[in-house]
Design a protein around this motif. Structure first.
Motif, PDB file in Angstrom:
ATOM      1  N   SER A 198      71.887  45.338  54.788  1.00 57.64           N
ATOM      2  CA  SER A 198      71.658  46.736  55.153  1.00 57.64           C
ATOM      3  C   SER A 198      70.264  47.151  54.713  1.00 57.64           C
ATOM      4  CB  SER A 198      72.709  47.645  54.507  1.00 57.64           C
ATOM      5  OG  SER A 198      72.630  47.563  53.100  1.00 57.64           O
ATOM      6  N   ASN A 199      69.720  48.153  55.406  1.00 56.86           N
ATOM      7  CA  ASN A 199      68.403  48.654  55.019  1.00 56.86           C
ATOM      8  C   ASN A 199      68.527  49.577  53.813  1.00 56.86           C
ATOM      9  OD1 ASN A 199      69.576  50.884  56.197  1.00 56.86           O
ATOM     10  ND2 ASN A 199      67.833  51.395  57.493  1.00 56.86           N
ATOM     11  N   GLU A 200      67.392  50.128  53.364  1.00 55.59           N
ATOM     12  CA  GLU A 200      67.370  50.940  52.147  1.00 55.59           C
ATOM     13  C   GLU A 200      68.258  52.171  52.263  1.00 55.59           C
ATOM     14  OE1 GLU A 200      64.081  53.230  49.286  1.00 55.59           O
ATOM     15  OE2 GLU A 200      63.456  52.167  51.093  1.00 55.59           O
ATOM     16  N   LYS A 201      68.330  52.776  53.459  1.00 55.91           N
ATOM     17  CA  LYS A 201      69.103  53.996  53.656  1.00 55.91           C
ATOM     18  C   LYS A 201      70.571  53.728  53.963  1.00 55.91           C
ATOM     19  CE  LYS A 201      65.161  56.650  55.408  1.00 55.91           C
ATOM     20  NZ  LYS A 201      64.627  57.415  56.573  1.00 55.91           N
ATOM     21  N   ASN A 202      70.928  52.472  54.156  1.00 59.65           N
ATOM     22  CA  ASN A 202      72.308  52.100  54.517  1.00 59.65           C
ATOM     23  C   ASN A 202      72.763  52.724  55.839  1.00 59.65           C
ATOM     24  OD1 ASN A 202      72.793  50.393  52.440  1.00 59.65           O
ATOM     25  ND2 ASN A 202      74.228  51.692  51.341  1.00 59.65           N
ATOM     26  N   ASP A 203      71.803  53.016  56.722  1.00 57.76           N
ATOM     27  CA  ASP A 203      72.190  53.532  58.034  1.00 57.76           C
ATOM     28  C   ASP A 203      72.072  52.475  59.132  1.00 57.76           C
ATOM     29  OD1 ASP A 203      69.454  53.356  58.291  1.00 57.76           O
ATOM     30  OD2 ASP A 203      69.117  55.491  58.561  1.00 57.76           O
ATOM     31  N   THR A 204      71.538  51.313  58.789  1.00 62.46           N
ATOM     32  CA  THR A 204      71.457  50.177  59.714  1.00 62.46           C
ATOM     33  C   THR A 204      72.015  48.951  59.005  1.00 62.46           C
ATOM     34  OG1 THR A 204      69.484  51.120  60.755  1.00 62.46           O
ATOM     35  CG2 THR A 204      69.935  48.792  61.157  1.00 62.46           C
ATOM     36  N   ILE A 205      73.096  48.414  59.529  1.00 64.38           N
ATOM     37  CA  ILE A 205      73.807  47.321  58.848  1.00 64.38           C
ATOM     38  C   ILE A 205      73.935  46.148  59.808  1.00 64.38           C
ATOM     39  CG2 ILE A 205      75.909  46.674  57.615  1.00 64.38           C
ATOM     40  CD1 ILE A 205      76.314  49.822  57.343  1.00 64.38           C
ATOM     41  N   THR A 206      73.476  44.986  59.366  1.00 65.54           N
ATOM     42  CA  THR A 206      73.492  43.781  60.195  1.00 65.54           C
ATOM     43  C   THR A 206      74.464  42.760  59.612  1.00 65.54           C
ATOM     44  OG1 THR A 206      71.205  44.130  60.896  1.00 65.54           O
ATOM     45  CG2 THR A 206      72.085  41.905  61.130  1.00 65.54           C
ATOM     46  N   TYR A 207      75.236  42.158  60.486  1.00 59.10           N
ATOM     47  CA  TYR A 207      76.221  41.134  60.103  1.00 59.10           C
ATOM     48  C   TYR A 207      75.779  39.798  60.696  1.00 59.10           C
ATOM     49  CZ  TYR A 207      79.111  45.124  58.815  1.00 59.10           C
ATOM     50  OH  TYR A 207      79.589  46.276  58.236  1.00 59.10           O
ATOM     51  N   TRP A 208      75.363  38.882  59.794  1.00 56.67           N
ATOM     52  CA  TRP A 208      74.968  37.543  60.221  1.00 56.67           C
ATOM     53  C   TRP A 208      76.204  36.643  60.212  1.00 56.67           C
ATOM     54  CZ3 TRP A 208      70.131  36.308  61.939  1.00 56.67           C
ATOM     55  CH2 TRP A 208      69.127  37.258  61.718  1.00 56.67           C
ATOM     56  N   LEU A 209      76.400  35.921  61.302  1.00 58.08           N
ATOM     57  CA  LEU A 209      77.563  35.042  61.434  1.00 58.08           C
ATOM     58  C   LEU A 209      77.274  33.716  60.737  1.00 58.08           C
ATOM     59  CD1 LEU A 209      78.226  35.737  65.219  1.00 58.08           C
ATOM     60  CD2 LEU A 209      79.360  36.790  63.257  1.00 58.08           C
TER      61      LEU A 209
ATOM     62  N   ASP B 194      75.547  55.579  53.963  1.00 65.13           N
ATOM     63  CA  ASP B 194      76.576  55.823  52.951  1.00 65.13           C
ATOM     64  C   ASP B 194      76.710  54.559  52.114  1.00 65.13           C
ATOM     65  OD1 ASP B 194      78.876  57.927  52.315  1.00 65.13           O
ATOM     66  OD2 ASP B 194      79.708  55.910  52.030  1.00 65.13           O
ATOM     67  N   GLU B 195      77.009  54.748  50.814  1.00 59.03           N
ATOM     68  CA  GLU B 195      77.151  53.591  49.932  1.00 59.03           C
ATOM     69  C   GLU B 195      78.318  52.696  50.343  1.00 59.03           C
ATOM     70  OE1 GLU B 195      77.441  54.889  45.931  1.00 59.03           O
ATOM     71  OE2 GLU B 195      75.385  55.662  45.829  1.00 59.03           O
ATOM     72  N   GLN B 196      79.340  53.300  50.904  1.00 55.70           N
ATOM     73  CA  GLN B 196      80.510  52.523  51.323  1.00 55.70           C
ATOM     74  C   GLN B 196      80.254  51.928  52.702  1.00 55.70           C
ATOM     75  OE1 GLN B 196      84.333  54.415  50.774  1.00 55.70           O
ATOM     76  NE2 GLN B 196      85.218  53.300  52.502  1.00 55.70           N
TER      77      GLN B 196
ATOM     78  N   THR C  64      72.543  65.114  57.730  1.00 55.46           N
ATOM     79  CA  THR C  64      73.441  64.294  56.907  1.00 55.46           C
ATOM     80  C   THR C  64      74.770  64.006  57.597  1.00 55.46           C
ATOM     81  OG1 THR C  64      74.264  66.285  55.800  1.00 55.46           O
ATOM     82  CG2 THR C  64      72.405  65.132  54.766  1.00 55.46           C
ATOM     83  N   ASP C  65      74.989  64.600  58.756  1.00 55.78           N
ATOM     84  CA  ASP C  65      76.212  64.277  59.500  1.00 55.78           C
ATOM     85  C   ASP C  65      76.188  62.794  59.863  1.00 55.78           C
ATOM     86  OD1 ASP C  65      76.863  66.882  59.295  1.00 55.78           O
ATOM     87  OD2 ASP C  65      76.494  67.404  61.387  1.00 55.78           O
ATOM     88  N   ARG C  66      77.289  62.118  59.595  1.00 56.40           N
ATOM     89  CA  ARG C  66      77.329  60.669  59.807  1.00 56.40           C
ATOM     90  C   ARG C  66      78.222  60.326  60.992  1.00 56.40           C
ATOM     91  NH1 ARG C  66      79.493  55.504  57.467  1.00 56.40           N
ATOM     92  NH2 ARG C  66      77.653  54.192  57.166  1.00 56.40           N
ATOM     93  N   TYR C  67      77.647  59.564  61.907  1.00 57.64           N
ATOM     94  CA  TYR C  67      78.421  59.060  63.031  1.00 57.64           C
ATOM     95  C   TYR C  67      77.772  57.754  63.503  1.00 57.64           C
ATOM     96  CZ  TYR C  67      74.663  61.467  65.558  1.00 57.64           C
ATOM     97  OH  TYR C  67      73.449  61.909  65.985  1.00 57.64           O
ATOM     98  N   LEU C  68      78.536  56.964  64.223  1.00 58.40           N
ATOM     99  CA  LEU C  68      78.049  55.685  64.721  1.00 58.40           C
ATOM    100  C   LEU C  68      77.246  55.924  65.995  1.00 58.40           C
ATOM    101  CD1 LEU C  68      78.034  52.583  64.451  1.00 58.40           C
ATOM    102  CD2 LEU C  68      80.169  52.547  65.777  1.00 58.40           C
ATOM    103  N   ILE C  69      75.952  55.611  65.956  1.00 56.75           N
ATOM    104  CA  ILE C  69      75.082  55.835  67.114  1.00 56.75           C
ATOM    105  C   ILE C  69      75.293  54.759  68.172  1.00 56.75           C
ATOM    106  CG2 ILE C  69      72.692  55.988  67.898  1.00 56.75           C
ATOM    107  CD1 ILE C  69      71.943  56.993  65.124  1.00 56.75           C
ATOM    108  N   LYS C  70      75.208  53.498  67.755  1.00 59.59           N
ATOM    109  CA  LYS C  70      75.377  52.399  68.701  1.00 59.59           C
ATOM    110  C   LYS C  70      75.624  51.100  67.945  1.00 59.59           C
ATOM    111  CE  LYS C  70      70.551  50.897  69.140  1.00 59.59           C
ATOM    112  NZ  LYS C  70      69.464  50.525  70.078  1.00 59.59           N
TER     113      LYS C  70
END
Length: 650
Positions: free
Chosen positions: A322-333, A301-303, A278-284
């Motif tokens: 974002s995916n179901e787990k909110n651990d992969t977030i994509t920003y479309w321009l 995370d919800e935020q 559950t430790d949260r950090y930015l992988i890449k």
């Protein structure tokens, strides 16, 4: 005269007998030679050791084990297990007819030491294995000889786990697993089986650990573990087993009743799991294509992260997915001007876990560089235009129709509508980028009844940022036509879909099988039952709490079945948590294959607890196959057969 002939015949017989004895002598003298003689099929024999095997009051850390021939030890670092476990790696090596062991850790008082070689020892020439061999000694006045054994399986799919550490503690507190090295240890083989030897009488708890740092205790959150609260009390009794003596690979010479000491328990089963980190950090971060970039976090995370543009205006600049787990977030321009900007500099604020395990705010400055630079994309477009213009010029010279303006490529919508649809499936539509328009009024579904086409009702809804689903009332043997008008879909960059038409049918119910499973004792328990392919993949699944699972529209073929108890009723399998004393959700496998045929209903009763857990998963879908056992090759029998003589194994 008759006497003389008799004398001559006797001399002839003696001469022939002498020749045969000479041939036998020569054959025996050539054993192990590379010229076709008899092979050495005898494993090495232990002829002595210093200190003696099972010696007491030992105070030396140097051990020498001697054999009757030259030997080798296969990968002692992995295959030789010492109990109590050694924090500092000992030296173990083969030296001619000896094995030399140098222990580095200090010897503990009044302790039995076992050095388990398993099947790592073999002779140097033919590779004949000694078999399971364990050397032991004690620093006190007595030797502990009890053993316990069992299996370690993956909790999620009951796969045997090879090479995981299994250990005992005499302390009953859970905290011991985190603070003290294991007391006695073993490693699992390719079947997930382990044997812990040299145990003193008493009460113990057993754990499994994928020891990443070699300290024999649970010190890293990422380590695979298994635990339970069962109290292990080792014991033994005299028993008898049958040993089969083979004359050759096909024929049994004898079956003997052999007495041995049977150690208990011999069926310990540990279900190992990897805890959720559950430790949260930015992988890449990544901008694989120019029109979007993605953040990958270790945990969701919800935020969502907050972005501030440093060389662009971030206001309404993105469509965030974002995916179901909110651990992969994509920003479309949204803006093509930003798409064409090769470098986007931004400040991102997000939550991460600090050294105390608390979520805190962190701010990073990032540069999102497109892996498809604007100049490269322009060059590719120019190449496509030149090829198109060349084709138009050819058509013009031939007097054929041609265009003077290159058409804009349409939006490529992917429509998953097979020619024969299963009655319980629906049609998926996907788009390469987010849509600005998805007009369901421009989607038409027609059904053919008695050679006439009628409009058919359907539901159309969005599944996620890039996927949609069309749900219809499908009837077997009816033909359908899905017709979509042009411009029904328009993406955020103004690209427009073209008109499409897909005809398809729905398979007859006679093409399927139905499976009904009764689960005795499971009434009132929430469970997920899964129908599996022969690769252990999920083909269908259903949820039940009434002790019965039903699968409809099953295509003919062979299937397997798995079930897990959905303790928290969330519809998915959940792993365990050591700190919260939480076991992974229990998984069961139906032990046999389910053979389904068209038009057949298959009804079975399955008691998931009727068979031991380590015997449940069918071998055919078990990916971790047992290693081939090391045995004497028994080539002399084959050689004797080729020579036309009878070979009797000594």
């Amino acid at each position: 005269m008759r006497a003389s002939l008799q004398h001559i015949n006797n001399q002839g017989r003696q001469w022939m007998l002498s020749c045969l004895l000479a041939l036998v002598f020569v054959g025996c003298a050539r054993m192990g030679n590379p010229d076709g003689g008899w092979y050495d099929e005898k494993p090495p024999i232990v002829v002595g050791s210093t200190p003696k095997d099972k010696a007491t009051f030992v105070d030396t850390k140097k051990i020498r084990i001697s054999f009757d021939e030259f030997i080798k030890v296969d990968n002692p670092t992995e295959n030789v297990i010492i109990s109590p476990p050694q924090i500092e790696m000992p030296d173990i090596k083969g030296a001619g007819k000896h094995i030399l062991i140098n222990l580095k850790d200090s010897l503990l008082p009044n302790t039995t030491y076992t050095i388990d070689f398993s099947d790592a020892i073999s002779d140097n020439n033919e590779g004949n294995p000694l078999g399971n061999y364990t050397y032991s000694f004690s620093t006190g006045e007595s030797i502990d000889t009890l053993e316990v054994s069992g299996y370690v399986l993956e909790a999620e799919n009951l796969e045997p786990i090879k090479g995981i550490l299994v250990g005992l503690y005499s302390q009953m507190e859970d905290s011991t697993f985190r603070t003290s090295p294991m007391l006695r240890v073993a490693r699992t083989d390719s079947r997930g089986h382990f044997v812990i030897k040299g145990i003193a009488a008493g009460s113990y708890r057993v754990y499994a650990l994928q020891d990443a740092d070699g300290n024999y205790l649970y010190s890293q959150k990422s380590e695979k573990i298994a635990f339970n609260h069962d109290i292990i009390i080792p014991s033994s009794k005299p028993d008898i087993r049958q040993d089969t003596i083979w004359r050759d690979t096909l024929h049994i010479s004898d079956i003997k009743q052999v007495g041995y000491t049977h150690f208990f328990p011999d069926d310990i089963t540990l279900r190992a799991f990897t805890p959720i980190i559950t430790d949260r950090y930015l992988i890449k971060t990544e901008r694989a294509e120019a029109d979007h970039f993605t953040f990958y976090f270790s945990y969701g995370d919800e935020q969502l992260p907050q972005i501030r543009g440093l060389n662009f205006d971030e206001w309404e600049a993105f469509i965030v997915a974002s995916n179901e787990k909110n651990d992969t977030i994509t920003y479309w321009l949204r803006d093509t001007t930003l798409v064409n900007q090769d470098t986007l500099r931004l400040e991102v604020q997000y939550l991460m876990t600090d050294t105390l395990g608390e979520l805190v705010s962190k701010t990073d400055t990032l540069e999102m560089l497109s892996k498809q630079p604007y100049a490269k994309r322009i060059k590719q477009r120019q190449k496509e235009y030149d090829e198109w213009a060349k084709e138009q010029e050819k058509a013009k010279k031939k007097g054929q129709p041609y265009d003077s303006i290159m058409p804009i490529p349409p939006l490529k919508m992917k429509i998953d509508a097979p020619s024969q649809l299963d009655p319980d499936k629906n049609i998926r539509l996907s788009t390469p980028c987010p849509l600005a328009v998805a007009d369901s009024s421009m989607i038409h579904l027609y059904a053919k009844h008695d050679s006439l086409w009628y409009e058919s009702k359907f539901l159309f809804h969005q599944l996620n940022t890039l996927e949609y689903e069309l749900i219809g009332e499908w009837h077997p043997t009816i033909e359908y036509s899905l017709e979509i008008d042009s411009a029904a879909f328009i993406d955020i960059y103004g690209n427009v879909s073209k008109a499409t038409k897909n005809g398809f049918g729905v398979r007859s119910e006679d093409a399927y099988s139905t499976i009904i499973i009764t689960l005795p004792g499971m009434d009132g328990k929430s469970a997920i039952v899964q129908l599996l392919t022969n690769s252990d993949g999920v083909y269908k699944e259903t949820k039940t709490n009434n002790g019965q699972a039903e699968f409809y529209y099953v295509k003919p073929g062979d299937y397997y079945m798995r079930m897990y108890i959905d303790e928290n009723d969330n519809g998915k399998w959940d792993t365990g948590d050591f700190d919260q004393d939480l076991q992974p959700e229990t998984v069961y496998y139906y032990p046999d294959v389910l053979q389904c045929k068209a038009k057949w209903d298959l009804t079975q009763s399955w008691n998931p607890t009727a068979r031991e857990t380590f015997r449940q998963k069918p071998e055919k879908i078990t990916k971790q196959k047992p290693d081939k056992a090391k045995t004497v090759k028994k080539r002399n029998a084959d050689r004797a057969k080729s020579l036309g003589i009878i070979y009797v194994e000594q």
